[in-house]
Design a protein around this motif. Structure first.
Motif, mmCIF file in Angstrom:
data_model
loop_
_atom_site.group_PDB
_atom_site.id
_atom_site.type_symbol
_atom_site.label_atom_id
_atom_site.label_comp_id
_atom_site.label_asym_id
_atom_site.label_seq_id
_atom_site.Cartn_x
_atom_site.Cartn_y
_atom_site.Cartn_z
ATOM 1 N N GLY A 89 0.802 -1.213 0.000
ATOM 2 C CA GLY A 89 0.000 0.000 0.000
ATOM 3 C C GLY A 89 0.833 1.260 0.000
ATOM 4 N N ARG A 90 2.155 1.126 -0.041
ATOM 5 C CA ARG A 90 3.062 2.268 -0.034
ATOM 6 C C ARG A 90 3.518 2.558 -1.463
ATOM 7 N N LYS A 91 2.767 3.399 -2.157
ATOM 8 C CA LYS A 91 3.101 3.696 -3.556
ATOM 9 C C LYS A 91 4.447 4.398 -3.683
ATOM 10 N N GLY A 92 4.745 5.261 -2.714
ATOM 11 C CA GLY A 92 6.024 5.958 -2.741
ATOM 12 C C GLY A 92 7.193 5.002 -2.611
ATOM 13 N N LEU A 93 7.047 4.017 -1.730
ATOM 14 C CA LEU A 93 8.105 3.021 -1.563
ATOM 15 C C LEU A 93 8.267 2.180 -2.820
ATOM 16 N N ALA A 94 7.141 1.854 -3.453
ATOM 17 C CA ALA A 94 7.199 1.067 -4.685
ATOM 18 C C ALA A 94 7.932 1.843 -5.781
ATOM 19 N N ALA A 95 7.639 3.140 -5.888
ATOM 20 C CA ALA A 95 8.297 3.978 -6.894
ATOM 21 C C ALA A 95 9.788 4.096 -6.597
ATOM 22 N N ALA A 96 10.132 4.251 -5.322
ATOM 23 C CA ALA A 96 11.536 4.352 -4.940
ATOM 24 C C ALA A 96 12.277 3.053 -5.228
ATOM 25 N N THR A 97 11.633 1.929 -4.954
ATOM 26 C CA THR A 97 12.233 0.626 -5.242
ATOM 27 C C THR A 97 12.480 0.464 -6.730
ATOM 28 N N LEU A 98 11.484 0.822 -7.524
ATOM 29 C CA LEU A 98 11.612 0.739 -8.978
ATOM 30 C C LEU A 98 12.790 1.571 -9.466
ATOM 31 N N LEU A 99 12.882 2.794 -8.971
ATOM 32 C CA LEU A 99 13.947 3.699 -9.414
ATOM 33 C C LEU A 99 15.325 3.189 -8.993
ATOM 34 N N LEU A 100 15.445 2.752 -7.745
ATOM 35 C CA LEU A 100 16.739 2.280 -7.251
ATOM 36 C C LEU A 100 17.174 0.985 -7.939
ATOM 37 N N ASP A 101 16.227 0.088 -8.195
ATOM 38 C CA ASP A 101 16.570 -1.149 -8.906
ATOM 39 C C ASP A 101 17.015 -0.841 -10.333
ATOM 40 N N LEU A 102 16.371 0.145 -10.934
ATOM 41 C CA LEU A 102 16.763 0.572 -12.281
ATOM 42 C C LEU A 102 18.152 1.195 -12.259
ATOM 43 N N LEU A 103 18.381 2.078 -11.292
ATOM 44 C CA LEU A 103 19.652 2.796 -11.216
ATOM 45 C C LEU A 103 20.838 1.885 -10.947
ATOM 46 N N LYS A 104 20.628 0.835 -10.147
ATOM 47 C CA LYS A 104 21.766 -0.048 -9.867
ATOM 48 C C LYS A 104 22.198 -0.809 -11.125
ATOM 49 N N GLY A 105 21.242 -1.134 -11.984
ATOM 50 C CA GLY A 105 21.597 -1.761 -13.252
ATOM 51 C C GLY A 105 22.350 -0.819 -14.157
ATOM 52 N N ALA A 106 21.868 0.423 -14.242
ATOM 53 C CA ALA A 106 22.537 1.431 -15.078
ATOM 54 C C ALA A 106 23.918 1.755 -14.533
ATOM 55 N N ALA A 107 24.028 1.881 -13.207
ATOM 56 C CA ALA A 107 25.312 2.211 -12.589
ATOM 57 C C ALA A 107 26.346 1.128 -12.863
ATOM 58 N N ALA A 108 25.931 -0.116 -12.805
ATOM 59 C CA ALA A 108 26.859 -1.217 -13.059
ATOM 60 C C ALA A 108 27.423 -1.133 -14.478
ATOM 61 N N VAL A 109 26.560 -0.825 -15.446
ATOM 62 C CA VAL A 109 27.012 -0.701 -16.838
ATOM 63 C C VAL A 109 28.013 0.438 -16.967
ATOM 64 N N LEU A 110 27.703 1.577 -16.401
ATOM 65 C CA LEU A 110 28.569 2.749 -16.518
ATOM 66 C C LEU A 110 29.910 2.542 -15.823
ATOM 67 N N ILE A 111 29.886 1.929 -14.646
ATOM 68 C CA ILE A 111 31.129 1.654 -13.929
ATOM 69 C C ILE A 111 31.972 0.629 -14.686
#
Length: 204
Positions: free
Chosen positions: A53-75
């Motif tokens: 029921g925490r939409k904000g947490l779901a959005a934050a999870t989505l963003l952070l999971d996305l960013l860790k994939g992108a960060a790994a590629v860039l690093i």
């Protein structure tokens, strides 16, 4: 003299460890939403966080999971020539099979989007459009994720980035494998839609 394999090996391990950070689990615990593994499907991804029921947490999870994939590629690309896709693939594996959670992780859709976007951003746009289109068109989160994953290797071919086809195809196949239970429920007509009473009941 430093062995030539050491830096590539470091990139692989770094990518895996970065991808294995269970942001959904950490966010729900730190905010008092409970142990995500005991909620809904037990998955650590954004869709299951939404079941709290925490939409904000779901959005934050989505963003952070996305960013860790992108960060790994860039690093990975910064440290090793051609190391981006390699590190991104390991981040994806880390998310799906994190050592910290006895290799029981998420289904990898958001992390795959981050990897695909960092490797070649036009394919990332295709991924996002297909994901949102299939999600809102069918109301099935699983269908949106699987359709988006399959669109990535197709986009790579369409854009002429054949060198990125193997990794994007491999990740798409893993996403489909991780959704095998969803596929079974879809075939039986038992897959809950986003916001449905079945999905809400699963969260209780």
């Amino acid at each position: 003299m430093t062995p030539p394999w050491l830096l590539p090996a470091f990139v692989l391990v770094l990518g895996y460890l970065l991808g294995s950070i269970p942001f959904g689990l950490l966010l729900t615990r730190f905010t008092g939403a409970g142990d995500l593994r005991q909620i809904g499907s037990g998955n650590i991804g954004a869709t299951n966080v939404l079941r709290t029921g925490r939409k904000g947490l779901a959005a934050a999870t989505l963003l952070l999971d996305l960013l860790k994939g992108a960060a790994a590629v860039l690093i990975g690309a910064a440290l090793v020539d051609g190391g981006g896709p390699m590190a991104g693939a390991m981040a994806f594996i880390g998310h799906c099979y994190p050592v910290w959670l006895r290799f029981a992780g998420g289904k990898g859709v958001a992390t795959m989007m981050g990897v695909v976007t960092a490797m070649y951003w036009p394919a990332g746009i295709v991924f996002a459009v297909v994901w949102l289109g299939a999600l809102f068109g069918t109301k099935w989160s699983s269908v949106g994720g699987m359709a988006a994953a399959v669109s990535a290797p197709i986009a790579m071919v369409a854009f002429g980035r054949i060198e990125l086809l193997p990794v994007s195809l491999a990740l798409a196949l893993i996403v489909l494998w991780r959704h095998r239970a969803n596929i079974t429920r879809l075939m039986k007509g038992e897959e809950p839609k986003v916001g449905s009473s079945k999905q809400k009941a699963a969260a209780e």
